[in-house]
Design a protein around this motif. Sequence first.
Motif, mmCIF file in Angstrom:
data_model
loop_
_atom_site.group_PDB
_atom_site.id
_atom_site.type_symbol
_atom_site.label_atom_id
_atom_site.label_comp_id
_atom_site.label_asym_id
_atom_site.label_seq_id
_atom_site.Cartn_x
_atom_site.Cartn_y
_atom_site.Cartn_z
ATOM 1 N N ARG A 41 -0.524 -14.992 0.851
ATOM 2 C CA ARG A 41 0.752 -15.390 0.672
ATOM 3 C C ARG A 41 1.465 -14.271 0.402
ATOM 4 O O ARG A 41 3.122 -14.978 0.754
ATOM 5 N N GLN A 42 1.912 -13.097 -0.069
ATOM 6 C CA GLN A 42 3.308 -12.425 -0.659
ATOM 7 C C GLN A 42 3.598 -11.886 1.020
ATOM 8 O O GLN A 42 4.691 -11.728 1.016
ATOM 9 N N LYS A 43 2.405 -11.792 1.953
ATOM 10 C CA LYS A 43 3.284 -11.310 2.881
ATOM 11 C C LYS A 43 3.169 -12.308 4.152
ATOM 12 O O LYS A 43 4.329 -11.744 4.492
ATOM 13 N N ALA A 44 3.088 -13.535 4.040
ATOM 14 C CA ALA A 44 3.769 -14.599 4.167
ATOM 15 C C ALA A 44 4.839 -14.619 3.740
ATOM 16 O O ALA A 44 5.995 -14.711 4.418
ATOM 17 N N ARG A 45 5.500 -13.821 2.705
ATOM 18 C CA ARG A 45 6.636 -14.680 2.381
ATOM 19 C C ARG A 45 7.685 -13.175 1.749
ATOM 20 O O ARG A 45 8.620 -12.648 2.123
ATOM 21 N N GLY A 46 7.366 -11.810 2.754
ATOM 22 C CA GLY A 46 7.297 -10.700 3.149
ATOM 23 C C GLY A 46 7.516 -10.218 2.093
ATOM 24 O O GLY A 46 9.025 -9.170 1.267
ATOM 25 N N LEU A 47 6.605 -10.109 0.696
ATOM 26 C CA LEU A 47 6.739 -9.778 -0.151
ATOM 27 C C LEU A 47 4.878 -8.475 -0.706
ATOM 28 O O LEU A 47 4.748 -8.603 0.190
ATOM 29 N N PRO A 48 5.364 -7.793 -1.558
ATOM 30 C CA PRO A 48 4.368 -6.615 -1.273
ATOM 31 C C PRO A 48 3.515 -7.299 -1.975
ATOM 32 O O PRO A 48 3.016 -8.223 -2.826
ATOM 33 N N THR A 49 1.735 -6.558 -1.517
ATOM 34 C CA THR A 49 0.729 -7.347 -1.779
ATOM 35 C C THR A 49 0.379 -6.912 -3.316
ATOM 36 O O THR A 49 1.204 -6.159 -3.754
ATOM 37 N N SER A 50 -0.905 -7.094 -3.764
ATOM 38 C CA SER A 50 -1.614 -7.122 -5.401
ATOM 39 C C SER A 50 -1.986 -5.504 -5.563
ATOM 40 O O SER A 50 -1.307 -4.190 -6.098
ATOM 41 N N ASP A 51 -2.124 -4.974 -4.091
ATOM 42 C CA ASP A 51 -2.140 -2.732 -3.865
ATOM 43 C C ASP A 51 -1.260 -2.598 -4.022
ATOM 44 O O ASP A 51 -0.692 -1.898 -4.733
ATOM 45 N N GLU A 52 -0.040 -2.674 -3.556
ATOM 46 C CA GLU A 52 1.140 -2.610 -3.262
ATOM 47 C C GLU A 52 1.882 -2.801 -4.678
ATOM 48 O O GLU A 52 3.022 -1.461 -4.575
ATOM 49 N N ILE A 53 1.930 -3.419 -4.775
ATOM 50 C CA ILE A 53 2.455 -3.838 -6.789
ATOM 51 C C ILE A 53 1.576 -2.622 -7.550
ATOM 52 O O ILE A 53 2.395 -2.509 -8.184
ATOM 53 N N GLN A 54 0.136 -2.389 -7.777
ATOM 54 C CA GLN A 54 -0.393 -1.390 -7.850
ATOM 55 C C GLN A 54 0.046 0.071 -8.316
ATOM 56 O O GLN A 54 0.398 0.626 -8.624
ATOM 57 N N LYS A 55 0.412 0.509 -6.902
ATOM 58 C CA LYS A 55 1.069 1.550 -6.435
ATOM 59 C C LYS A 55 2.917 1.950 -7.265
ATOM 60 O O LYS A 55 3.063 2.815 -7.736
ATOM 61 N N GLN A 56 3.190 0.476 -7.259
ATOM 62 C CA GLN A 56 4.669 0.538 -7.363
ATOM 63 C C GLN A 56 4.524 0.730 -9.324
ATOM 64 O O GLN A 56 5.811 1.819 -9.595
ATOM 65 N N ASP A 57 3.220 0.170 -9.737
ATOM 66 C CA ASP A 57 3.364 0.156 -11.240
ATOM 67 C C ASP A 57 3.412 1.649 -11.416
ATOM 68 O O ASP A 57 3.577 2.428 -12.696
ATOM 69 N N MET A 58 1.883 2.436 -11.449
ATOM 70 C CA MET A 58 1.846 3.554 -10.703
ATOM 71 C C MET A 58 3.078 4.506 -11.090
ATOM 72 O O MET A 58 2.708 5.524 -11.733
ATOM 73 N N LEU A 59 3.874 4.169 -9.747
ATOM 74 C CA LEU A 59 4.778 5.215 -9.679
ATOM 75 C C LEU A 59 6.292 5.197 -11.114
ATOM 76 O O LEU A 59 6.240 6.269 -11.421
ATOM 77 N N LYS A 60 6.018 3.954 -11.374
ATOM 78 C CA LYS A 60 7.099 3.728 -12.538
ATOM 79 C C LYS A 60 5.978 4.364 -13.877
ATOM 80 O O LYS A 60 7.362 4.709 -14.491
ATOM 81 N N GLN A 61 5.028 4.140 -13.818
ATOM 82 C CA GLN A 61 4.851 4.844 -14.436
ATOM 83 C C GLN A 61 4.950 7.051 -14.803
ATOM 84 O O GLN A 61 5.707 7.355 -15.897
#
Length: 310
Positions: free
Chosen positions: A263-283
């Motif tokens: 669903r995320q890819k169909a909407r052009g949004l980040p996948t669960s793995d990409e979201i996790q990486k973004q959260d780790m980078l923010k931390q």
Amino acid sequence: MSPELPLALLPPFARSHCHGRHLRYRRRDPTEGVLVFLGRCRDEALASVLAKRGPMPLLEAAIDLVRRRTEFFKDEAAVGEVVKAVTAAKEKFDAEERLKKRAADEAQKNRLQEEVAAAAKAEEKKNVRKPNSGNGLDFDTYSWTQTLQEVTVNIPVPQGTRSRFVTCEIKKTHLKVGLKGQPPIIDGDFYQSVKTEDCFWSIEDGNFISVLLTKQNKTNWWKCMVQGEPEIDLQKVQPESSKLSELDSETRQVVEKMMFDQRQKARGLPTSDEIQKQDMLKQFMAQTHTGMQIATDTHQKATVYEHELF
């Protein structure tokens, strides 16, 4: 200290580009004077002379200047020194050309690799098909469907076919099935291994062979049933939501994660793995900012303390 070379002694083409500055040369080594002369005059001046008069007139003018204003050529080794300088320049030029050629060859090699990879990707994409309603594919001689746990293969056979007319060998990584006395309908390696003890086949309605394969890894979708056949587009796999409750917790998490990512890819949004990486980078950035702030505060306090002491 080296004497200065007055502008009046310079050739007119060099005099106009030196902006009133005197050039120095050392009588002990006239070649250094030439180097200083070439180094002090701007590259634009030399490039201008080179473009107008060519390489040899520029070199001849420099050598003539040395001849007229120094005693360099009184030394018997002068010619050898000039030849040595020219030889060193030639060797440096050849080395640079080799580096350029090597870089060009490497760039061409990379381009070829990229073209091959792009062609392979295009060919792979051409060989990828939309899955059927059972998340498998339909062929002229057989069809297959799958869930995360199992793969079902259906092979049409003449009406009235009995089990004794069928030959079916199911191995961990290979399937061979067909009718006796005829070439096998399927003969190839599985996409992934199966549990042979949980696999079986049967004749259904007397007109097709049904082969049930239990996957060894029950968390992956198969791209194909037999290696070498066209593959399905895993992004278009549609798990049956109504059966999610029947799955074990681990398998259910895998299915839900896959559905979310689709669903995320169909909407052009980040996948669960990409979201996790973004959260780790923010931390990480937040921790780094906190550490830098503590270091800054500590430094400021130390500076104030030092000021009070002195």
